[in-house]
Design a protein around this motif. Structure first.
Motif, short mmCIF file in Angstrom:
data_model
loop_
_atom_site.label_atom_id
_atom_site.label_comp_id
_atom_site.label_asym_id
_atom_site.label_seq_id
_atom_site.Cartn_x
_atom_site.Cartn_y
_atom_site.Cartn_z
N GLN A 11 76.20 -25.49 -59.35
CA GLN A 11 77.02 -24.79 -58.35
C GLN A 11 76.16 -24.28 -57.20
OE1 GLN A 11 80.38 -24.63 -57.95
NE2 GLN A 11 80.23 -26.15 -59.58
N LEU A 12 74.98 -23.78 -57.52
CA LEU A 12 74.06 -23.31 -56.48
C LEU A 12 73.67 -24.47 -55.55
CD1 LEU A 12 72.25 -21.06 -55.31
CD2 LEU A 12 70.51 -21.75 -56.97
N LYS A 15 76.55 -25.48 -53.26
CA LYS A 15 76.70 -24.53 -52.16
C LYS A 15 75.62 -24.71 -51.10
CE LYS A 15 79.41 -21.09 -54.55
NZ LYS A 15 79.39 -20.07 -55.55
N GLN A 18 76.46 -27.74 -49.07
CA GLN A 18 77.60 -27.43 -48.18
C GLN A 18 77.22 -26.41 -47.11
OE1 GLN A 18 80.37 -25.99 -51.14
NE2 GLN A 18 81.25 -28.03 -51.47
N LYS A 20 76.64 -23.35 -47.46
CA LYS A 20 77.20 -22.02 -47.73
C LYS A 20 76.08 -21.05 -48.10
CE LYS A 20 81.80 -23.59 -48.99
NZ LYS A 20 82.71 -23.88 -50.08
N ILE A 21 74.97 -21.61 -48.61
CA ILE A 21 73.77 -20.83 -48.91
C ILE A 21 72.62 -21.56 -48.22
CG2 ILE A 21 72.16 -20.08 -50.71
CD1 ILE A 21 74.49 -20.06 -52.67
#
Length: 176
Positions: A11-12, A15, A18, A20-21
């Protein structure tokens, strides 16, 4: 800051892909065991690659997926990592007559294959080549160009390369 023990690595990574992080720090109390712990959470591939110089002091580069890169590839069963690095350089560029002059640092990056994220650990070696012909790209690996670049061309190519590749040139003191 994320706790390595409890984070969902996939998940990290998603992200991060994407945007997002932008940056993540993983914490684990035992510094010596952190890589072992990470390897338990994500499959690891071992690779070898070369930072290859010719007799003129030019560096061997490949161009693939819109980026300048150095030749590298995965280890085969029973193969020593130095042999992997030399084999991959020759396969991806046609450049032979290689000798390893010294071991460079390892680099780490995450990639996706067959829907799964993997961690690639690449062992880099500085090499010298007496090869006199023209390099040629391994097209079935998606390599569009294999070329020797002089120091000025290297600086230009690194503007469109990967951070891990830039790290190798910083280690070599070629980037000021």
């Amino acid at each position: 800051m994320f706790l390595l023990e409890s984070i969902d690595i996939e998940q990290l990574i998603i992200k991060m892909f994407q945007n997002k992080i932008t940056k993540a720090s993983l914490y684990y109390p035992d510094e010596k065991a952190i890589l072992k712990k990470l390897k338990e959470k994500i499959p690891v591939c071992k690779a070898g690659g070369g930072l290859v110089y010719n007799q003129k002091g030019e560096v061997l580069f490949i161009f693939r997926n819109g980026k300048w890169d150095l030749p590298k590839g995965g280890i085969e069963k029973g193969e020593e990592i130095e042999d992997t690095a030399m084999r991959e350089v020759e396969e991806e560029t046609g450049v032979g007559e290689l000798s390893i002059t010294r071991k460079l640092q390892k680099t780490y990056h995450v990639f996706k294959r067959n829907g799964k994220y993997k961690l690639k650990i690449t062992h880099w070696f500085e090499m010298q080549s007496n090869f006199d012909g023209m390099p040629y790209p391994q097209e079935n690996e998606g390599i569009e160009k294999a070329v020797w670049l002089n120091p000025e061309q290297v600086k230009e190519a690194l503007k469109n390369s990967f951070e891990n590749i830039k790290l190798l040139f910083e280690e070599e003191k070629l980037l000021k």
